[in-house]
Design a protein around this motif. Structure first.
Motif, PDB file in Angstrom:
ATOM      1  N   MET A 323      -6.648  10.864   1.616  1.00 56.09           N
ATOM      2  CA  MET A 323      -6.529  10.557   0.116  1.00 56.09           C
ATOM      3  C   MET A 323      -5.233   9.366   0.770  1.00 56.09           C
ATOM      4  O   MET A 323      -5.236   8.344  -0.255  1.00 56.09           O
ATOM      5  N   ASP A 324      -3.787   9.602   0.745  1.00 55.04           N
ATOM      6  CA  ASP A 324      -2.960   8.237   1.159  1.00 55.04           C
ATOM      7  C   ASP A 324      -3.730   7.486   1.563  1.00 55.04           C
ATOM      8  O   ASP A 324      -3.475   6.099   1.907  1.00 55.04           O
ATOM      9  N   ALA A 325      -4.356   8.029   3.281  1.00 55.59           N
ATOM     10  CA  ALA A 325      -5.092   6.848   3.879  1.00 55.59           C
ATOM     11  C   ALA A 325      -5.975   6.080   3.493  1.00 55.59           C
ATOM     12  O   ALA A 325      -6.084   4.342   3.096  1.00 55.59           O
ATOM     13  N   VAL A 326      -6.683   6.460   2.589  1.00 55.37           N
ATOM     14  CA  VAL A 326      -7.951   5.771   1.942  1.00 55.37           C
ATOM     15  C   VAL A 326      -7.388   5.204   0.483  1.00 55.37           C
ATOM     16  O   VAL A 326      -8.393   3.632   0.203  1.00 55.37           O
ATOM     17  N   MET A 327      -6.469   5.374  -0.212  1.00 57.88           N
ATOM     18  CA  MET A 327      -5.416   4.936  -0.920  1.00 57.88           C
ATOM     19  C   MET A 327      -5.597   3.992  -0.266  1.00 57.88           C
ATOM     20  O   MET A 327      -4.688   2.317  -1.186  1.00 57.88           O
ATOM     21  N   SER A 328      -4.947   4.042   0.871  1.00 52.48           N
ATOM     22  CA  SER A 328      -3.573   2.997   1.138  1.00 52.48           C
ATOM     23  C   SER A 328      -4.878   1.221   1.759  1.00 52.48           C
ATOM     24  O   SER A 328      -4.280   0.350   1.345  1.00 52.48           O
ATOM     25  N   VAL A 329      -6.157   1.892   2.466  1.00 49.28           N
ATOM     26  CA  VAL A 329      -6.896   1.128   2.448  1.00 49.28           C
ATOM     27  C   VAL A 329      -7.128   0.284   1.251  1.00 49.28           C
ATOM     28  O   VAL A 329      -7.580  -1.342   1.292  1.00 49.28           O
ATOM     29  N   ALA A 330      -7.850   0.812   0.015  1.00 45.75           N
ATOM     30  CA  ALA A 330      -8.333   0.230  -1.308  1.00 45.75           C
ATOM     31  C   ALA A 330      -7.519  -0.592  -1.178  1.00 45.75           C
ATOM     32  O   ALA A 330      -8.051  -1.276  -2.531  1.00 45.75           O
ATOM     33  N   PHE A 331      -6.249  -0.037  -1.681  1.00 47.53           N
ATOM     34  CA  PHE A 331      -5.604  -0.482  -3.139  1.00 47.53           C
ATOM     35  C   PHE A 331      -4.632  -1.409  -1.943  1.00 47.53           C
ATOM     36  O   PHE A 331      -4.288  -2.794  -3.285  1.00 47.53           O
ATOM     37  N   TYR A 332      -4.058  -1.487  -1.081  1.00 45.37           N
ATOM     38  CA  TYR A 332      -2.938  -2.230   0.000  1.00 45.37           C
ATOM     39  C   TYR A 332      -4.202  -3.611   1.023  1.00 45.37           C
ATOM     40  O   TYR A 332      -2.869  -3.972   1.557  1.00 45.37           O
ATOM     41  N   GLY A 333      -4.987  -2.909   0.744  1.00 36.36           N
ATOM     42  CA  GLY A 333      -5.617  -4.044   1.776  1.00 36.36           C
ATOM     43  C   GLY A 333      -4.920  -3.343   3.300  1.00 36.36           C
ATOM     44  O   GLY A 333      -4.667  -3.581   4.447  1.00 36.36           O
TER      45      GLY A 333
END
Length: 365
Positions: A323-333
């Motif tokens: 979840m931390d990884a996909v949230m970083s990709v989706a929201f923080y590029g």
């Protein structure tokens, strides 16, 4: 190995309803709890004054300056009926220089609507007061031009990038429910190891030219492929059909999902090593898996879970890292280099759990 994979595929081919229901379930849960396709909040506006049409047109244009709200002119009877029936949360009764909110109950969206409407009315009142005290007809245009190009400009940027990340709870729930359902899909497929042991299929495969490595790889690869298929289908549906914002690096999110699926297959294999029958697996696995999103805070805004014990327990499982990884990709590029640590941790968890799980299965055999 290929024969094992095709044998597992034949089982699902004869009864594909389970996989299809899981895929549909992950989509429906996201639509149900995340609010469906994103759209601005609709707010009805109406007026009961003599010059109602003029008032409605004036304030509709002034109020529709925020993408979060969509103000729509309707008849007063329809506005009151729809608010009472719950079709809309709030309606605004417009007057020349004032307004009233029409509500049926205190909902979370109402304070935001009231704040926006109040801000627009206060600004218009100030401009009207200045314009009325001046004989210049161009005062209003000059004020609006001045506000649009004020001498002091505020610039905001994120800590890591210039662009401010836009957090979206619907996107977070999309990833949470997608990974949650994938854990059940892969768990049921890994449980085929125990089912085949109990039914005697495992013993017959041992007597065949297949090696145990090929047998284990067959179960693992098929579980991996069927879970990855579910995750990929759901993400593609929400990105290209539901218009969910899942970031520009969809391939990286799918890569993160592959590491997550492998590590969760290892966790399922570890649980398989402790049980003696498929029924015991069905009793333990569905009881443990729903706890992972809860202690990882997947259903809540970021930084909600701060208790050190819960954080430590969540870090022992791959769900929080995924979840931390996909949230970083989706929201923080974030790019591959930014999430490589989470990928390594999930891979490490998977390797350890897989080794211990297979060892326990072999010892029990």
């Amino acid at each position: 190995m290929n024969s094992v994979i095709w044998a597992q595929f034949a089982k699902d081919k004869r009864n594909p309803l389970v996989i299809l229901l899981f895929i549909a379930g992950s989509i429906l849960m996201t639509l149900l709890f995340a609010g469906g396709v994103y759209s601005p909040t609709t707010v009805y506006v109406f007026s009961e004054e003599e010059n109602a049409t003029e008032i409605e047109e004036k304030w509709e244009e002034l109020l529709n300056v925020d993408d979060s709200f969509q103000f729509v002119i309707v008849e007063s009877e329809q506005a009151r009926d729809d608010v009472q029936s719950g079709k809309v949360d709030v309606a605004v009764k417009l007057m020349e220089q004032d307004y009233r909110l029409v509500i049926a109950s205190e909902l979370p969206t109402i304070p935001y609507v009231q704040q926006h409407v109040d801000k627009v009315f206060q600004r218009e009142a100030q401009i009207s007061a200045i314009a009325s005290s001046s004989n210049d007809d161009q005062v209003r245009e000059e004020i609006e031009s001045y506000l649009a190009n004020a001498p002091f400009q505020l610039e905001t940027q994120g800590l890591e990038t210039e662009e401010i990340p836009q957090f979206n709870m619907s996107t977070q729930l999309l990833f949470a429910f997608t990974f949650f359902v994938s854990m059940f899909i892969l768990g049921l497929r890994v449980n085929n190891v125990t089912s085949d042991k109990v039914s005697g299929v495992w013993d017959r495969m041992i007597l065949s030219p297949l090696s145990k490595t090929s047998m284990y790889c067959g179960y693992i690869i098929y579980s991996f492929l069927i879970a990855l298929f579910q995750v990929t289908v759901v993400l593609l549906v929400f990105k290209y059909m539901m218009n969910y914002e899942v970031g520009d690096n969809l391939w990286l999110i799918i890569l993160i999902a592959t590491f997550f699926i492998f590590s969760m297959i290892s966790i399922a294999m570890l649980i398989t090593g402790f049980v003696k029958s498929p029924e015991q697996f069905y009793a333990i696995y569905p009881s443990v898996i729903p706890l992972l999103p809860l202690i990882s805070g997947a259903y809540m805004p970021p930084e909600t879970i701060t208790h050190p014990v819960l954080v430590f327990v969540a870090d022992l499982f791959p769900f929080s890292h995924a979840m931390d990884a996909v949230m970083s990709v989706a929201f923080y590029g974030a790019g591959f280099q930014d999430v490589i640590m989470q990928l390594v941790i999930m891979l490490l968890i998977g390797v350890i759990a897989m080794g211990v799980g297979i060892n326990l299965i072999e010892r029990r055999s």
